[in-house]
Scaffold this motif. Structure first.
Motif, mmCIF file in Angstrom:
data_model
loop_
_atom_site.group_PDB
_atom_site.id
_atom_site.type_symbol
_atom_site.label_atom_id
_atom_site.label_comp_id
_atom_site.label_asym_id
_atom_site.label_seq_id
_atom_site.Cartn_x
_atom_site.Cartn_y
_atom_site.Cartn_z
ATOM 1 N N PRO A 170 0.832 -1.205 0.000
ATOM 2 C CA PRO A 170 0.000 0.000 0.000
ATOM 3 C C PRO A 170 0.866 1.255 0.000
ATOM 4 N N ASP A 171 0.470 2.249 -0.789
ATOM 5 C CA ASP A 171 1.252 3.478 -0.907
ATOM 6 C C ASP A 171 0.786 4.454 0.159
ATOM 7 N N SER A 172 1.289 4.272 1.368
ATOM 8 C CA SER A 172 0.850 5.095 2.487
ATOM 9 C C SER A 172 1.283 6.542 2.335
ATOM 10 N N ALA A 173 2.422 6.785 1.684
ATOM 11 C CA ALA A 173 2.865 8.168 1.499
ATOM 12 C C ALA A 173 1.922 8.922 0.564
ATOM 13 N N LEU A 174 1.493 8.296 -0.521
ATOM 14 C CA LEU A 174 0.543 8.939 -1.432
ATOM 15 C C LEU A 174 -0.777 9.200 -0.721
ATOM 16 N N GLU A 175 -1.257 8.231 0.043
ATOM 17 C CA GLU A 175 -2.514 8.410 0.764
ATOM 18 C C GLU A 175 -2.424 9.583 1.735
ATOM 19 N N THR A 176 -1.321 9.644 2.481
ATOM 20 C CA THR A 176 -1.176 10.689 3.489
ATOM 21 C C THR A 176 -0.951 12.054 2.854
ATOM 22 N N LEU A 177 -0.258 12.106 1.723
ATOM 23 C CA LEU A 177 -0.025 13.358 1.022
ATOM 24 C C LEU A 177 -1.330 14.100 0.739
ATOM 25 N N LEU A 178 -2.382 13.353 0.400
ATOM 26 C CA LEU A 178 -3.628 13.969 -0.026
ATOM 27 C C LEU A 178 -4.577 14.282 1.129
ATOM 28 N N LEU A 179 -4.256 13.807 2.328
ATOM 29 C CA LEU A 179 -5.179 14.028 3.447
ATOM 30 C C LEU A 179 -5.435 15.500 3.742
ATOM 31 N N PRO A 180 -4.427 16.383 3.731
ATOM 32 C CA PRO A 180 -4.737 17.794 3.994
ATOM 33 C C PRO A 180 -5.692 18.416 2.985
ATOM 34 N N LEU A 181 -5.761 17.831 1.787
ATOM 35 C CA LEU A 181 -6.671 18.340 0.759
ATOM 36 C C LEU A 181 -8.053 17.708 0.843
ATOM 37 N N CYS A 203 5.175 14.797 1.276
ATOM 38 C CA CYS A 203 4.954 13.726 2.248
ATOM 39 C C CYS A 203 6.069 12.701 2.158
ATOM 40 N N LEU A 204 6.485 12.208 3.320
ATOM 41 C CA LEU A 204 7.479 11.147 3.419
ATOM 42 C C LEU A 204 7.055 10.146 4.482
ATOM 43 N N ARG A 205 7.472 8.916 4.282
ATOM 44 C CA ARG A 205 7.312 7.915 5.336
ATOM 45 C C ARG A 205 8.225 8.280 6.506
ATOM 46 N N ASN A 206 7.795 7.948 7.727
ATOM 47 C CA ASN A 206 8.622 8.228 8.904
ATOM 48 C C ASN A 206 9.967 7.533 8.836
ATOM 49 N N ASP A 207 9.993 6.297 8.297
ATOM 50 C CA ASP A 207 11.244 5.556 8.233
ATOM 51 C C ASP A 207 12.081 5.919 7.011
#
Length: 348
Positions: free
Chosen positions: A6-17, A112-116
């Motif tokens: 799963p592309d968690s970075a892409l998902e999280t990138l769009l959350l503020p929008l 957006c970046l992954r924490n790791d």
């Protein structure tokens, strides 16, 4: 879903929008640097979105989804610039600077970046360049964005960082490379081992699969004078552009062709010789031996009867079964320094 999960970075990138606090700019749309396709991009319409991607498999996926691609050298400015920064620090800093350069007055940069993968460092880097940023964390990722911008907060740092991924001489001036391409600042040890064992009797039309900045292709031509033509296949356009520079002097002696291409989709040409140091990662961290196995199958399809594949791989990668399935004769030429070199011959 990406090839690595799963592309968690892409998902999280769009959350503020999607959930606030940012609004999508209805006038002017947005530029997405290092864009990747995935289900988060299809949750809603994004009017005016254009994408930039130099890695061919990702670019192809974006096109299949109907998302428009633009060239890296375009200079149009946008009220929002999205980006998924790469892991290589110099390349990422140069990308932050380019994002600011592509942002219209009062526009924002959202990353957006992954924490790791260095999310806190990435946020700090953008803040150094652009001024205060806001952020949210979810899915083990961090999305962070600027206030409305009127250029960089630190113009001197901006000018410095824009040049951080510029092409430069490496290996004592033998090659030109740049941050972000594979083994960018050195001669890769596996490729060097393969090059050292290439026999001078290789001849005819050749291909380099996953050519990078052109080291292995250069060595093939230097060590095998009976090669008459060479096609370089590389998925990363930034690397392929470097290969053109590094092999420019060879063009007077042999026919050279450069293909920005995903090797796993097949080649559509036939060759007498193929050399390869295939990738075993996609754009994530997980080992992807399936990519190397597919390179082997594609090489077998593309070789003429009696054609020869010379391939190097990390010793732990399980390629022997695929080589045996695809080729009549396979031998291990050498195992050293954690790598193994194979020669595989197609039936006459």
């Amino acid at each position: 879903m990406s090839a690595d999960g799963p592309d968690s970075a892409l998902e999280t990138l769009l959350l503020p929008l999607l959930d606030g606090p940012l609004a999508w700019p209805e006038a002017g749309g947005a530029l997405f640097l290092r864009a990747r396709d995935g289900w988060p991009l299809h949750q809603r319409a994004w009017p005016g979105l254009v994408c930039e991607q130099s890695f061919r498999p990702e670019a192809d996926a974006l096109q299949r989804s109907g998302l428009p691609l633009v060239e890296a050298d375009a200079d149009t400015r946008h009220p929002l610039v999205l980006l998924l920064p790469p892991r290589q620090r110099e390349e990422a800093r140069a990308l932050y600077a380019r994002a600011i350069a592509r942002t219209a007055p009062d526009g924002r940069v959202l990353a957006c970046l992954r924490n790791d993968e260095g999310a806190k460092s990435g946020e700090a880097d953008l803040a150094r360049l652009a001024g205060p940023v806001a952020s949210l964390t979810k899915n083990k990722c961090r999305a962070f964005w600027t206030a409305p911008l009127h250029g960089a907060a630190d113009p001197a740092l901006f000018a410095e960082w824009r040049q951080l991924d510029a092409p430069r001489a490496i290996a004592g001036g033998r090659f030109t490379s740049r941050p972000g391409v594979f083994a960018w600042d050195r001669i890769d040890a596996a490729s060097a081992l393969l090059a050292a064992h290439l026999p001078p009797d290789l001849h005819g039309e050749a291909a380099d699969l996953g050519a990078g900045y052109g080291y292995l292709a250069h060595e093939l031509l230097a060590r095998c004078p009976r090669i008459t033509a060479l096609d370089l296949y590389e998925a990363e356009r930034r690397a392929l552009d470097l290969a053109r520079m590094n092999l420019a002097a060879q063009g007077a002696r042999v026919d050279l062709a450069y293909h920005w291409h995903d090797v796993t989709t097949g080649l559509g040409k036939r060759f007498d010789v193929i050399v390869s140091n295939p990738p075993f990662h996609a754009q994530g961290r997980a080992d992807r031996p399936d990519i190397g196995r597919r390179f082997i199958a594609v090489a077998a399809e593309a070789l003429r009867p009696g054609g020869r594949l010379w391939l190097v791989a990390n010793r732990h990668l399980p390629y022997e079964a695929e080589l045996a399935r695809q080729f009549a004769q396979v031998r291990v030429v050498v195992q050293a320094e954690g790598f193994k070199v194979f020669e595989a011959t197609r039936l006459p």
